[in-house]
Enzyme design. Structure first.
Site, short mmCIF file in Angstrom:
data_model
loop_
_atom_site.label_atom_id
_atom_site.label_comp_id
_atom_site.label_asym_id
_atom_site.label_seq_id
_atom_site.Cartn_x
_atom_site.Cartn_y
_atom_site.Cartn_z
N ARG A 1 2.77 12.77 54.66
CA ARG A 1 3.24 14.15 54.46
C ARG A 1 4.34 14.07 53.40
NH1 ARG A 1 4.58 18.91 58.72
NH2 ARG A 1 2.31 18.96 58.55
N HIS B 1 -3.27 21.20 52.44
CA HIS B 1 -3.11 20.76 53.84
C HIS B 1 -4.53 20.60 54.41
CE1 HIS B 1 -1.28 19.83 57.52
NE2 HIS B 1 -0.73 20.99 57.86
N GLN C 1 -5.39 20.55 58.22
CA GLN C 1 -5.23 21.87 58.83
C GLN C 1 -6.48 22.70 58.60
OE1 GLN C 1 -2.44 23.14 60.66
NE2 GLN C 1 -4.06 24.59 61.16
N ASP D 1 0.43 32.47 57.51
CA ASP D 1 1.30 31.29 57.59
C ASP D 1 2.72 31.76 57.28
OD1 ASP D 1 2.32 28.71 57.67
OD2 ASP D 1 1.57 28.15 55.69
N CYS E 1 -1.30 28.54 61.33
CA CYS E 1 -1.28 27.07 61.45
C CYS E 1 -0.09 26.57 62.26
CB CYS E 1 -1.29 26.45 60.06
SG CYS E 1 0.19 26.86 59.11
N ARG F 1 -6.75 20.01 65.62
CA ARG F 1 -6.24 19.01 64.67
C ARG F 1 -6.63 17.60 65.12
NH1 ARG F 1 -1.89 20.36 61.43
NH2 ARG F 1 -2.24 18.29 60.58
N1 CP Z 1 0.48 22.97 61.32
C1 CP Z 1 1.19 21.87 61.10
O1 CP Z 1 0.90 21.05 60.19
O2 CP Z 1 2.25 21.72 61.95
P1 CP Z 1 3.43 20.67 61.80
O3 CP Z 1 4.20 21.02 60.56
O4 CP Z 1 4.26 20.81 63.06
O5 CP Z 1 2.84 19.30 61.68
N1 NVA Z 2 3.10 26.23 54.58
C1 NVA Z 2 3.82 25.53 55.61
C2 NVA Z 2 2.87 24.84 56.51
C3 NVA Z 2 3.48 24.08 57.64
C4 NVA Z 2 2.47 23.40 58.49
C5 NVA Z 2 4.79 24.55 54.99
O1 NVA Z 2 4.41 23.86 54.03
O2 NVA Z 2 5.92 24.47 55.46
#
Ligand code: CP
Ligand code: NVA
Length: 303
Positions: free
Chosen positions: A99, A125, A128, A218, A257, A285
């Site tokens: 990440r 992502h 997701q 989101d 999400c 997931r």
């Molecule tokens: N939806 C998602 O990726 O959640 P987190 O940021 O908690 O991993």
């Molecule tokens: N768009 C959000 C998604 C989190 C899972 C972010 O990047 O923070």
């Protein structure tokens, strides 16, 4: 073989992973030892609940060992280069889940020649989206192609990944974002080049949308984005997913999400209501990520 975005896989491969994920969900004891004696590094530059836990649980269920690496400890690009981190990880581990703030970091990690999986970056992502597609498939089992899907909110990583998945599977998708907050032009160019016949409409006027089976939203401000939150809320307020919107569009599923800013992009009433799929998405997931491992390791002939 990597999963840096859903551009790395085609429609057949996505469909195969969704089928495999569905099978894994129905048969929890299946594939128990398919990654036996393997180790998977998990490098996180940003916070996470769902991604971290679902990956760790999934890796364990496949018989492998997850190793969580906090970026504050590893300090990619500061203590040593991202490429050097990846080359070292490849000495002991068999895959990297990452990440990261910048998509480019994933390309640097992929120098190591072990599979790299994008667990969220600034542009994509993919895991997701796979969970979202499985969720839609479960809720509309006859044919996903007849489902009208609306994404409303910022044209961010979650939106863009979903657009790739929708284009690949030929789904009907409308994306509505405030002016100047839509998907990035560079991303749209890539999408157009890869899927010139996609069925995605992009706009800014939510009132022009008359119907949606699925409404997806989101957060209005993603992790790492330094925009002022209150000003952002003022701009995005007309794009809130609330009961009035659900009723007007006759929606039968609402998706997010997570994490959610309750009563900003989505109201409590909708998120906790009868058509909310948010926990189904979160649960899925686990299964899609196990299927991703299987797909990548199978492709690399490591199974
Ligand atoms: N939806 C998602 O990726 O959640 P987190 O940021 O908690 O991993
Ligand atoms: N768009 C959000 C998604 C989190 C899972 C972010 O990047 O923070």
């Amino acid at each position: 073989m990597h999963l840096l975005s859903l551009f790395d896989v085609n429609a057949t491969q996505i469909t195969h992973m969704l089928t495999l994920a569905g099978y894994m969900k129905a048969h929890p004891a299946s594939f128990q030892n398919s990654l036996k004696n393997r180790s998977i590094a998990m490098l996180f530059e940003k916070p996470s609940l769902r991604t971290r836990v679902s990956f760790e649980v999934g890796i364990h269920q496949l018989g492998a060992q997850p190793i969580y690496l906090d970026a504050q400890m590893v300090q990619p690009g500061q203590r040593e280069s991202v490429e050097d981190i990846a080359r070292n990880l490849a000495c002991w581990t068999h895959g990297i889940v990452a990440r990261v703030f910048k998509h480019e970091t994933l390309h640097k990690l992929s120098a190591a020649k072990i599979p790299v999986i994008n667990a969220l970056c600034d542009v994509h992502h993919p895991c997701q989206t796979l969970a979202d597609l499985l969720t839609i498939q479960e809720r509309y089992p006859i044919d996903m192609k007849v489902v009208d899907i609306l994404y409303v909110g910022e044209g961010n990583n979650v939106c863009q990944s979903f657009m790739v998945g929708a284009a690949a599977l030929d789904l009907k998708l409308t994306v509505i974002c405030p002016p100047s907050y839509g998907p990035k032009q560079s991303f749209l160019d890539e999408l157009q080049q890869r899927y010139p016949k996609h069925k995605i409409t992009i706009g800014t006027d939510l009132s022009a949308v008359k119907h949606a089976d699925v409404i997806y939203t989101d957060t209005w401000l993603s992790m790492g984005d330094s925009r002022d939150y209150q000003k952002t809320c003022d701009i995005f307020a007309p794009y809130q997913v609330n009961q009035a919107l659900v009723k007007r569009l006759a929606a039968t599923t609402v998706m997010h999400c997570l994490p959610a800013h309750r009563n900003d992009e989505i109201t409590d009433e909708v998120m906790d209501g009868p058509i909310s799929a948010v926990l189904q998405q979160a649960e899925n997931r686990l299964y899609v990520q196990k299927a991703v491992f299987h797909h990548l390791f199978e492709e690399s002939s490591q199974l």
